[in-house]
Write an enzyme that holds these catalytic residues in place. Structure first.
Site, mmCIF file in Angstrom:
data_model
loop_
_atom_site.group_PDB
_atom_site.id
_atom_site.type_symbol
_atom_site.label_atom_id
_atom_site.label_comp_id
_atom_site.label_asym_id
_atom_site.label_seq_id
_atom_site.Cartn_x
_atom_site.Cartn_y
_atom_site.Cartn_z
ATOM 1 N N GLU A 8 -16.782 -2.813 23.535
ATOM 2 C CA GLU A 8 -17.960 -2.436 22.747
ATOM 3 C C GLU A 8 -18.632 -1.157 23.258
ATOM 4 O OE1 GLU A 8 -19.795 -6.258 23.160
ATOM 5 O OE2 GLU A 8 -19.267 -6.848 21.099
ATOM 6 N N TYR A 67 0.820 -1.205 0.000
ATOM 7 C CA TYR A 67 0.000 0.000 0.000
ATOM 8 C C TYR A 67 0.855 1.257 0.000
ATOM 9 C CZ TYR A 67 -3.683 -3.260 1.240
ATOM 10 O OH TYR A 67 -4.565 -4.299 1.249
#
Ligand code: NI
Length: 402
Positions: free
Chosen positions: A374, A300
């Site tokens: 979370e 990349y």
């Protein structure tokens, strides 16, 4: 739209977001083909009345939410693929697929972006412009974003003039945001070198051409290349992570091979180092009468945040979450990211969201024990929503969310 409303809305869909994230986490998929993950996302997007397109060469999803009035387009990205590694978290929703794990948080990225799509779709009537949701496979080395660009990701009408993505980190307090202007993540290229000599009896090196000391000299010389030929404020990393040669104590082998990675934070240094690695390896081998076959595999490019947009993202985060949890990063991260392909074409930024667990140790991304907190997911959902709303509102002259 007030910041507090956006956060409250994001909290209100936390249960659904966790459910989707765990559903994806349980069944991680690798590479460019993620039918089950794509299905899970399409299930939820189905009710939102978006213009949804799926990829041909990959299981990508591009969904456009068109506002009630015309205006610019902003792209929001989530990656969806997992890593080829076992999971050792012991969580009740741990991977059920042998040798695959969501250890880079892409399950959380996907669930947060789905949540943002849901909240933004509710506000369609007040939107001037559109939001393009990019769900990409193949971030972990498969150039999934490049395939999506080749398949027309950025060619819609109107095309996106801003792009935003989030990536989880374990480094800050949960819910914190970090970003920076300019280079945010490194280029990541691979070096593969085979030094070819001539094998024989280890007691008579003069009758052979021993490739091992030549390979060692090349490894050392790379570090001289980095410290003597690269600007100290435009740095590079060259790591030889694997050396392979020989079979036993009394045989000189024919070849020695090197495998490693090259990281830079500017395209100019990238080219200079790639050229240098080839020149040094070939030159040192030749000096000893051997040969080096050098293969440089481009990964990349450098992920470069647009300065103005990165400031805009940090401002938005401060307004949304409070300045005490928003950090301007002093330096780039030397990992690489294929959102770089999008940012080469569209001004935008990637930011980090901390999902550091509150209970127990925080393992980094790509660890078999990496866990996502979370309770930080609403902050991520709200960031996507707020960045989009604020960007589209700029077209109408509004500058804050309040
Ligand atoms: Ni990742």
């Amino acid at each position: 739209m007030k910041s507090s409303d956006i956060l409250r809305d994001a909290e209100s869909i936390l249960d659904d977001t966790i459910q989707l994230r765990r559903r994806i986490h349980r069944h991680p998929e690798l590479g460019l083909t993620l039918p089950r993950t794509q299905g899970a996302v399409l299930d939820v997007l189905h009710d939102l009345d978006l213009d949804v397109r799926t990829g041909q060469r990959t299981t990508s999803i591009v969904a456009r939410l068109a506002g009630a009035r015309p205006g610019p387009t902003i792209l929001l990205r989530a990656d969806m693929d997992a890593l080829p590694m076992p999971e050792e978290t012991g969580l009740p929703f741990a991977s059920e697929v042998n040798g695959a794990m969501h250890a880079c948080g892409h399950d959380a990225h996907t669930a947060m972006l789905v949540g943002a799509a849901r909240l933004l779709a509710r506000r369609r009537d007040s939107l001037a412009g559109s939001v393009l949701f990019m769900f990409q496979p193949g971030e972990e080395g498969y150039h999934g974003a490049r395939v999506m660009i080749e398949e027309g990701l950025l060619d819609g009408t109107p095309p996106p003039t801003a792009a935003f993505a989030l990536h989880v980190t374990h480094r800050l307090t949960a819910g914190a945001i970090a970003a920076r202007s300019g280079p945010a993540m490194a280029s990541g290229d691979t070096l593969q070198i085979v030094v070819r000599g001539r094998g024989g009896h280890a007691s008579a090196p003069h009758d052979c051409l021993d490739p091992i000391p030549i390979a060692c000299e090349i490894v050392q010389a790379f570090q001289t290349l980095v410290t003597r030929r690269v600007h100290v404020f435009d740095p590079a990393v060259v790591t030889v992570a694997k050396i392979e040669a020989g079979t036993t104590r009394n045989v000189i082998p024919d070849t020695a091979s090197l495998l490693g990675t090259i990281r830079t934070v500017s395209e100019a240094t990238r080219e200079r180092v790639l050229d240098g690695v080839r020149r040094v390896a070939e030159g040192i081998a030749a000096a000893h009468g051997a040969e080096a076959a050098v293969e440089l595999i481009r990964g990349y490019p450098v992920t470069v945040n647009d300065a103005a947009f990165a400031d805009f993202v940090l401002d938005t985060a401060r307004e949304l979450l409070g300045s005490e949890v928003v950090h301007a990063m002093s330096h780039p991260i030397m990992a690489s990211e294929d959102f770089s392909y999008v940012l080469q074409r569209v001004p935008g930024a990637i930011a980090n969201l901390s999902t550091r667990p509150a209970d127990g140790p925080a393992f980094p991304n790509h660890s078999p024990r990496m866990r996502v907190n979370e309770s930080a997911l609403p902050a991520g959902i709200a960031m996507h929503v707020a960045v989009a709303l604020r960007f589209l509102a700029k077209g109408t002259g509004a500058t804050t969310l309040a």
